[in-house]
Design an enzyme around this catalytic site. Sequence first.
Site, PDB file in Angstrom:
ATOM      1  N   ASP A 220     -44.315  83.312-105.016  1.00  0.00           N
ATOM      2  CA  ASP A 220     -43.627  83.596-103.632  1.00  0.00           C
ATOM      3  C   ASP A 220     -42.409  84.589-103.607  1.00  0.00           C
ATOM      4  O   ASP A 220     -42.325  85.529-102.792  1.00  0.00           O
ATOM      5  CB  ASP A 220     -43.271  82.260-102.865  1.00  0.00           C
ATOM      6  CG  ASP A 220     -44.596  81.667-102.616  1.00  0.00           C
ATOM      7  OD1 ASP A 220     -45.814  82.166-102.490  1.00  0.00           O
ATOM      8  OD2 ASP A 220     -44.599  80.579-102.284  1.00  0.00           O
TER       9      ASP A 220
ATOM     10  N   LYS B 165     -46.246  71.889-103.121  1.00  0.00           N
ATOM     11  CA  LYS B 165     -45.264  72.846-104.078  1.00  0.00           C
ATOM     12  C   LYS B 165     -44.218  72.244-104.660  1.00  0.00           C
ATOM     13  O   LYS B 165     -43.816  72.556-105.732  1.00  0.00           O
ATOM     14  CB  LYS B 165     -44.637  73.912-103.020  1.00  0.00           C
ATOM     15  CG  LYS B 165     -45.999  75.087-102.897  1.00  0.00           C
ATOM     16  CD  LYS B 165     -45.171  76.113-102.093  1.00  0.00           C
ATOM     17  CE  LYS B 165     -46.349  77.011-101.472  1.00  0.00           C
ATOM     18  NZ  LYS B 165     -45.886  78.368-100.983  1.00  0.00           N
TER      19      LYS B 165
HETATM   20  P1  NDP Z   1     -41.225  73.802 -95.346  1.00  0.00           P
HETATM   21  O1  NDP Z   1     -41.832  72.507 -94.794  1.00  0.00           O
HETATM   22  O2  NDP Z   1     -40.724  73.402 -96.814  1.00  0.00           O
HETATM   23  O3  NDP Z   1     -40.014  74.320 -94.661  1.00  0.00           O
HETATM   24  C1  NDP Z   1     -39.933  74.829 -93.306  1.00  0.00           C
HETATM   25  C2  NDP Z   1     -38.587  75.091 -92.870  1.00  0.00           C
HETATM   26  O4  NDP Z   1     -38.820  75.533 -91.421  1.00  0.00           O
HETATM   27  C3  NDP Z   1     -37.469  73.726 -92.709  1.00  0.00           C
HETATM   28  O5  NDP Z   1     -36.389  74.337 -93.025  1.00  0.00           O
HETATM   29  C4  NDP Z   1     -37.751  73.393 -91.381  1.00  0.00           C
HETATM   30  O6  NDP Z   1     -36.789  72.477 -90.818  1.00  0.00           O
HETATM   31  C5  NDP Z   1     -37.850  74.770 -90.594  1.00  0.00           C
HETATM   32  N1  NDP Z   1     -38.388  74.657 -89.147  1.00  0.00           N
HETATM   33  C6  NDP Z   1     -39.584  74.286 -88.878  1.00  0.00           C
HETATM   34  N2  NDP Z   1     -39.546  74.299 -87.640  1.00  0.00           N
HETATM   35  C7  NDP Z   1     -38.546  74.659 -86.935  1.00  0.00           C
HETATM   36  C8  NDP Z   1     -38.253  74.938 -85.737  1.00  0.00           C
HETATM   37  N3  NDP Z   1     -38.820  75.149 -84.604  1.00  0.00           N
HETATM   38  N4  NDP Z   1     -36.621  75.506 -85.588  1.00  0.00           N
HETATM   39  C9  NDP Z   1     -35.963  75.627 -86.660  1.00  0.00           C
HETATM   40  N5  NDP Z   1     -36.462  75.367 -87.945  1.00  0.00           N
HETATM   41  C10 NDP Z   1     -37.648  75.051 -88.192  1.00  0.00           C
HETATM   42  O7  NDP Z   1     -42.189  75.037 -95.532  1.00  0.00           O
HETATM   43  P2  NDP Z   1     -41.982  76.425 -96.406  1.00  0.00           P
HETATM   44  O8  NDP Z   1     -40.527  76.426 -96.532  1.00  0.00           O
HETATM   45  O9  NDP Z   1     -43.224  75.972 -97.611  1.00  0.00           O
HETATM   46  O10 NDP Z   1     -42.921  77.446 -95.473  1.00  0.00           O
HETATM   47  C11 NDP Z   1     -42.484  77.748 -94.434  1.00  0.00           C
HETATM   48  C12 NDP Z   1     -43.525  78.743 -93.646  1.00  0.00           C
HETATM   49  O11 NDP Z   1     -43.719  80.010 -94.699  1.00  0.00           O
HETATM   50  C13 NDP Z   1     -45.016  78.098 -93.742  1.00  0.00           C
HETATM   51  O12 NDP Z   1     -45.339  78.039 -92.538  1.00  0.00           O
HETATM   52  C14 NDP Z   1     -45.828  79.092 -94.444  1.00  0.00           C
HETATM   53  O13 NDP Z   1     -46.992  79.323 -93.558  1.00  0.00           O
HETATM   54  C15 NDP Z   1     -45.066  80.279 -94.718  1.00  0.00           C
HETATM   55  N6  NDP Z   1     -45.122  80.931 -96.065  1.00  0.00           N
HETATM   56  C16 NDP Z   1     -46.121  81.897 -96.248  1.00  0.00           C
HETATM   57  C17 NDP Z   1     -46.094  82.433 -97.620  1.00  0.00           C
HETATM   58  C18 NDP Z   1     -47.033  83.601 -97.608  1.00  0.00           C
HETATM   59  O14 NDP Z   1     -47.581  84.371 -98.794  1.00  0.00           O
HETATM   60  N7  NDP Z   1     -46.905  84.883 -96.553  1.00  0.00           N
HETATM   61  C19 NDP Z   1     -45.744  81.931 -98.777  1.00  0.00           C
HETATM   62  C20 NDP Z   1     -44.971  80.567 -98.479  1.00  0.00           C
HETATM   63  C21 NDP Z   1     -44.792  80.103 -97.212  1.00  0.00           C
HETATM   64  P3  NDP Z   1     -36.719  70.973 -90.720  1.00  0.00           P
HETATM   65  O15 NDP Z   1     -36.849  70.520 -92.195  1.00  0.00           O
HETATM   66  O16 NDP Z   1     -35.521  70.687 -90.038  1.00  0.00           O
HETATM   67  O17 NDP Z   1     -38.128  70.728 -90.004  1.00  0.00           O
END
Ligand code: NDP
Length: 280
Positions: free
Chosen positions: A104, A68
């Site tokens: 989104d 993305k």
């Molecule tokens: P990114 O990988 O860009 O970001 C993920 C975020 O989650 C980061 O800030 C990461 O922190 C944090 N994170 C991951 N694991 C943990 C944890 N155990 N504790 C705290 N923070 C955590 O992903 P996206 O932002 O693109 O997407 C996030 C989720 O949203 C995805 O799983 C996706 O399935 C869902 N989504 C759903 C959509 C829908 O249409 N329903 C659309 C878009 C997304 P760090 O960088 O420190 O790892």
Amino acid sequence: MSDPVRLGIFGWPVAHSKSPQMHESAARALGIELQYERFEVAPGDLAAAVRHKHQAGIDGYNLTVPHKEAIMALVDDVAPEARAIGAVNTVVRADERYVGHNTDALGLVRSLEEAGVQLNDARVVVVGAGGAARAAVVGLSNAGANEVTVLSRRPEQGEALIKALGSHADCALEAAPLSEASWCFETATLFVQATSATLESNPRAFEFAASLPIDALPADAAVVDMVYKPLRTAVLARAEEFGLTIVDGLGMLLHQGALAFEMWTGFEPPLDVMRSALND
Ligand code: NDP
């Protein structure tokens, strides 16, 4: 007979994507000829794969994890809202130019409105600071939220989000470390789970949910989890225990897809048909 609308989704992996069935069912219901393929492309191969599809005249496509952000440098233009969010999930061909959009943000807003969640003057807590969280901040701010607090486990990621979005958000925006966050739950009207921590592939999803002070949310607060696999995530299960309104991630998936469908075809998307395709 006119050529079919040619679409697809780039991801890595992408076999799990429900977008082909959602868009193909919508097209069938409207009598439109439409092909929607999965393009499984590794991050290092995205530029060549996208160039190839543009040369072949593809009508549009979606992007999912991990493409993305990288796609923004590969299209002819990026819509202002997607540029502010820093992520593109939908590309539309218009006048031989490929333009990146982010559906989104509005997709989340529409799913919450559909569930009857009050967004005007909302006090929102978002956990996560990646692309999905940035879309939530922009969408909810545009929808009239009063304040948004972003919680992240790496404080620098939350600070970067505030810096990038501060001038685009029309509400009070602040960032805080996830570990020091209980104060903002007490007055929130909406909690948005925007991390990947509740995915069924994470064996520690339950532990993550248990670490959040969901019990501190007011009784009339709503909780949405963007993750839709599983549908009832550990965070939603916990929110349900406390009698809170819960909204799963399938509504956001539906509405982001419906917005893209309309941009690609010009037709009003048949929401019920698309919803049943996702539920199958
Ligand atoms: P990114 O990988 O860009 O970001 C993920 C975020 O989650 C980061 O800030 C990461 O922190 C944090 N994170 C991951 N694991 C943990 C944890 N155990 N504790 C705290 N923070 C955590 O992903 P996206 O932002 O693109 O997407 C996030 C989720 O949203 C995805 O799983 C996706 O399935 C869902 N989504 C759903 C959509 C829908 O249409 N329903 C659309 C878009 C997304 P760090 O960088 O420190 O790892």
